[in-house]
Design a protein around this motif. Structure first.
Motif, PDB file in Angstrom:
ATOM      1  N   PRO A  72     -55.950 -34.377  -6.786  1.00 30.34           N
ATOM      2  CA  PRO A  72     -55.034 -32.765  -7.277  1.00 30.34           C
ATOM      3  C   PRO A  72     -53.961 -32.659  -6.762  1.00 30.34           C
ATOM      4  N   GLU A 124     -50.121 -31.972  -8.431  1.00 30.78           N
ATOM      5  CA  GLU A 124     -49.320 -30.885  -8.782  1.00 30.78           C
ATOM      6  C   GLU A 124     -48.587 -29.817  -7.755  1.00 30.78           C
ATOM      7  N   LEU A 125     -49.255 -30.740  -5.879  1.00 30.50           N
ATOM      8  CA  LEU A 125     -48.671 -29.823  -5.358  1.00 30.50           C
ATOM      9  C   LEU A 125     -47.653 -30.619  -4.584  1.00 30.50           C
ATOM     10  N   GLY A 173     -44.631 -29.880  -7.700  1.00 35.82           N
ATOM     11  CA  GLY A 173     -44.083 -28.393  -7.298  1.00 35.82           C
ATOM     12  C   GLY A 173     -44.052 -28.036  -8.974  1.00 35.82           C
ATOM     13  N   ARG A 174     -44.964 -28.370  -9.455  1.00 34.98           N
ATOM     14  CA  ARG A 174     -44.845 -27.818 -10.838  1.00 34.98           C
ATOM     15  C   ARG A 174     -46.769 -28.243 -11.724  1.00 34.98           C
ATOM     16  N   VAL A 217     -41.305 -29.158  -0.455  1.00 36.11           N
ATOM     17  CA  VAL A 217     -42.482 -29.795  -1.206  1.00 36.11           C
ATOM     18  C   VAL A 217     -41.438 -31.427  -0.649  1.00 36.11           C
TER      19      VAL A 217
END
Lengths: 756, 102
Positions: A386, A389-390, A393-394, A663
């Motif tokens: 999961p 995405e973090l 950054g998208r 990020v």
């Protein structure tokens, strides 16, 4: 691209002209499929990329081939063939220690011997409820003794099955082995079988960690560790026997601590009932005897008498060869592939064609980082993780290949995945279809834009060679590991891929020897030469990495498990093995982020006359504020210079990246003390350095320290200053004139500041 | 437990994101995004590529291997930034109980 109707793999990822390769293909029912040989020039399909170029080579591979769908049967096990010594009467006990990881998730067989046709025989198992049970089947009728006591995951137990031929008493028993405050009791259960009918003496092999379903399929896989099982010719009433078994004859006693690198299990009873392992269960893992006094199985293997079996282990899909083909003797070195096609479906299996044996056909050798491709093979970063995405950054983009992998987890795992039981994956193999090893594949971590990763990102470089009409030979990591420095010796320039992250000791030795011989190395990537890996001496196409101690990793190996089972090496960071990447390429992993890349800014050192050839015709102060991989040349994974880690003192840091967002974060190995301010907008350590230095042997190194660099080279169809700067370096590196290092400078300049 | 709770005080950051989903994000917006993007795999929003680099459909991960990704066909996109804005709005609603004004 295929969504799974067509799949396949080649028997090797590297071949010489004239070699014969085998293609193992699977094709869903329907019309025949065709096969073509293609050369891969550029695989990025983004509209801004230079254009997808995969060109057909006029070589007849045979076919069309009839559709034949194959399956993958994952799950590891041990197999002991039937032998006269295993015909020992029907009074017997089977004993082992176990450390289950998923009790209660379905029937899981620990040890079993059953006739495939009838099912007659016995099993010691964990039943569907998670309880230890003994089963005996006679003439198709099954008797079960279940302890009805749910075993705890990640706890050691001694377990046993006993059968008395005189009374028909079938018994299952377990005792906890762990010490500690938790209340834990043993369990016993008994049932009665038909007296005088065979339970043990059946004409069948003995299996461990699964039930032998028929000759080729295994079912009811066990997830967890099994430790030194044995069989004696006596039943027990209550106390589970231990060895030596007084008054009983030992039929077999397997010591899993013997010959850990092998796929053999050794019987120490004298009956030579040795067995073999299938699908690479994990060896070199701690058993119930591990007490923390030994952290390296090569030092005292007695602590490591366990094998960890997984229902999702996979070494070799084992498909028969669908067709074989021979490469033309005059096929130039390059990156090729077998492409199988039917209607709109296709599946592409790349491989490298070497220069003819013992020859060089170019002055440049491109080292195709196949070890890193294997490390990421069929990664589930977009499906299971999961945090993707973090760190990107998208939103994560899933392709048809990802959806197929999600539906078919039997395609196997890699170093970025966890087994279904939550344990880390130590082995990754290429002997299976690899969905992400195809041109055109859109990755997850490749930055905003093209989002290419590993192999497909490296086609930005093969496309660049083609654009410049630079002849080059190709050698793979596996070639370098097997053959050593000889396969790159004599090439004037060695060019790396964009992310050559995984390196064996033999590979590193070969690269060091190449540099000591005056080689010129262009490191056109980021986070290279980071992890030490082990290849297996006997099993082709598989690597191991225990990511010991620290580094950026999907999981930490278990305590006491930092040494590779294949070789006994302390795998993990090369930095923790005394050979940081800085000692080879002048830079080392510093930070990562996967959204927007940033440009470099030239330093004063770039005006040094030693670097004049690099900036010939380039006036810009800001380098690479464009690109296909995140919109900048410095991005994704970043390397920086650091004298304390081995960057030569005379290295010139020509440019440094700036303007990274939050990020991007520094690496954990640099974060001894967690403190605020470790993001790209604040931390000095979040940067990529372009470095150049000469070597005493007349060679030189040029390193860009960024995965995104090649994405900038490919921008605007390779017409830009990043491409020109790189070409300037290549041109000079191809020149015979030796490089000369400057006199030793004072010990200043490129030390990296601590992020903390 | 100090997991960040998104509230109306973050509305300026929501506006910042909707104007420029690619950032660079301010510290305040990054905090909002960190909260939104740390869902567990089960139910997490992803995009499924219909045509590479051209067309996408919204979907949710199931968190279980072998279980198909759940497509949300009413949300198709030909622009990745619009996909980001849509998911930001969905998450804002889920985390605050209030819809973001258009």
């Amino acid at each position: 691209m295929s969504a799974g109707d067509l799949l396949g793999y080649l028997d090797r990822w590297s071949a010489f002209p004239g070699d014969t390769l085998a293609c193992h293909a699977s094709c869903a029912p329907g019309a025949p499929y065709r096969a073509e040989l293609v050369r891969i020039i550029q695989g990025d399909t983004h509209p801004d990329a230079p254009g997808y170029r995969v060109e057909r080579i006029d070589v007849d591979l045979g076919g069309p081939f009839a559709a034949c769908q194959r399956r993958i049967e994952p799950g590891s096990l041990a197999l002991v063939d039937d032998a006269p010594a295993m015909r020992a009467g029907d009074t017997f006990s089977v004993v082992a220690s176990i450390w289950p990881t998923t009790p209660g998730s379905g029937r899981q067989v620990l040890l079993s011997r059953r006739e495939p046709a009838t099912g007659d025989g016995f099993s010691l198992l964990i039943d569907a409820n998670g309880a230890l049970a003994a089963e005996a089947t006679i003439d198709g009728e099954t008797v079960t003794a279940s302890t009805r006591h749910v075993l705890r995951a990640h706890r050691w137990y001694r377990v046993g099955l006993s059968h008395d031929a005189k009374t028909g008493r079938l018994c299952a028993a377990f005792d906890p082995l762990d010490r500690g405050p938790e209340v834990s009791e043993g369990g016993r259960a008994a049932a009665v079988t038909a007296i005088g009918r065979p339970v043990f003496d059946v004409a069948a092999p003995l299996t461990m960690a699964c039930r032998d379903h028929d000759e080729s399929e295994y079912r009811e896989h066990y997830d967890g560790r099994l430790h030194n099982p044995f069989i004696i010719d006596a039943a027990f009433d209550d106390a589970i026997p231990v060895l030596p078994a007084h008054g009983a004859r030992v039929i077999a006693a397997w010591d899993f601590s013997i010959d850990i690198p092998s796929q053999r299990i050794v019987d120490t009873s004298g009956n030579a009932l040795h067995g073999r392992l299938v699908n690479l269960p994990t060896r070199g893992v701690t058993g119930p005897d591990w007490d923390g006094t030994c952290h390296a199985w090569p030092h005292d293997a007695s602590h490591y008498g366990a094998i960890h079996f997984h229902g999702d282990d996979l070494y070799d899909a084992g498909w028969p060869a669908s067709f074989r083909f021979t490469l033309p003797d005059d096929l130039p070195s390059g990156v090729y592939a077998v492409r199988i096609e039917r209607d709109d479906d296709q599946f592409t299996m790349p491989f490298c064609v070497r220069a003819p044996r013992g020859e060089r056909t170019a002055d440049v050798v491109f080292l195709l980082p196949t070890a890193s491709y294997m490390a990421y093979a069929n990664n589930r970063i977009g499906l299971d993780v999961p945090e993707t995405e973090l760190v990107c950054g998208r939103l994560t983009e899933l392709t048809a290949e990802d959806l197929f992998m999600q539906a078919h987890p039997e395609l196997g795992l890699c170093f970025y995945d966890l087994h279904a039981d939550g344990s880390g994956v130590y082995y990754s193999s290429r002997r299976r279809p690899v969905m992400d090893f195809q041109p055109g594949f859109v990755g997850k971590l490749g930055g905003i834009g093209s989002n290419v990763w590993q192999f497909n990102a490296d086609t930005h470089l093969t496309g660049w060679f083609d654009h410049l009409a630079v002849p080059y030979d190709v050698v793979t990591d596996e070639d370098l590991h097997r053959e050593g420095a000889g396969c790159i010796e004599g090439y004037r320039v060695l060019v790396t891929g964009t992310h050559p992250e995984y390196t064996s000791a033999a590979m590193r030795d070969a690269l060091d020897a190449y540099m000591e011989g005056g080689g010129r190395l262009m490191y056109l990537g980021g986070n290279g030469f980071y992890w030490r890996i082990a290849f297996h001496d006997d099993l082709p196409g598989v690597i191991e990495c225990r990511k010991s101690e620290d580094g950026i990793r999907a999981f930490a190996p278990g305590p006491g498990e930092y040494y590779a089972s294949f070789t006994g090496e302390y795998t993990g960071l090369w930095r923790r093995n005394g050979r940081p990447p800085n000692t080879l390429v002048g830079v080392g992993m510093a930070a990562q982020g996967f959204d927007a890349s940033a440009p470099y800014v030239r330093t004063d050192a770039s005006r040094d006359p030693r670097a004049a050839f690099i900036f010939d015709g380039i006036d810009a102060e800001v380098i690479g504020d464009f690109g296909l991989s995140g919109g900048g040349a410095a991005g994704i994974e970043l390397d920086a210079a650091d004298i304390s880690l081995g960057t030569p003192r005379h290295a010139l840091v020509l440019a440094t990246s700036t303007g990274h967002g939050d990020v991007y974060l520094v690496t954990p190995e640099d974060m001894l003390d967690p403190v605020p301010g470790l993001g790209g907008s604040e931390a000095e350590g979040v940067r990529a350095d372009v470095v150049f230095f000469e070597t005493p042997a007349g060679g030189a190194v040029f390193s860009v320290g960024s995965i995104a660099w090649a994405g900038s080279m490919a921008f605007n169809n390779y017409d830009n200053e990043v491409s020109r700067l790189t070409a300037n370096v290549l041109r000079r590196f191809l020149d015979d004139v030796p490089f000369t290092p400057p006199p030793p400078p004072p010990d200043t300049s490129v030390r990296r500041e601590s992020p903390g | 437990m100090s997991r960040y709770r998104i509230s109306r005080a973050d509305l300026p950051f929501a506006r910042e994101f909707l104007e420029n989903p690619r950032g660079p994000a301010s510290h305040g917006l990054q905090r909002v995004l960190n909260r939104m993007r740390t869902d567990v795999a089960g139910g997490k929003y992803v995009l499924v590529v219909r045509e590479p680099h051209r067309r996408w459909v919204l979907a949710r991960l199931t968190g279980r291997r072998g279980a198909p990704v759940e497509l949300i066909p009413e949300h198709e996109f030909d622009d990745l930034l619009e996909a980001e804005r849509t998911v930001f709005r969905l998450r804002w609603k889920a985390l605050t109980g209030e819809a973001l004004a258009p």
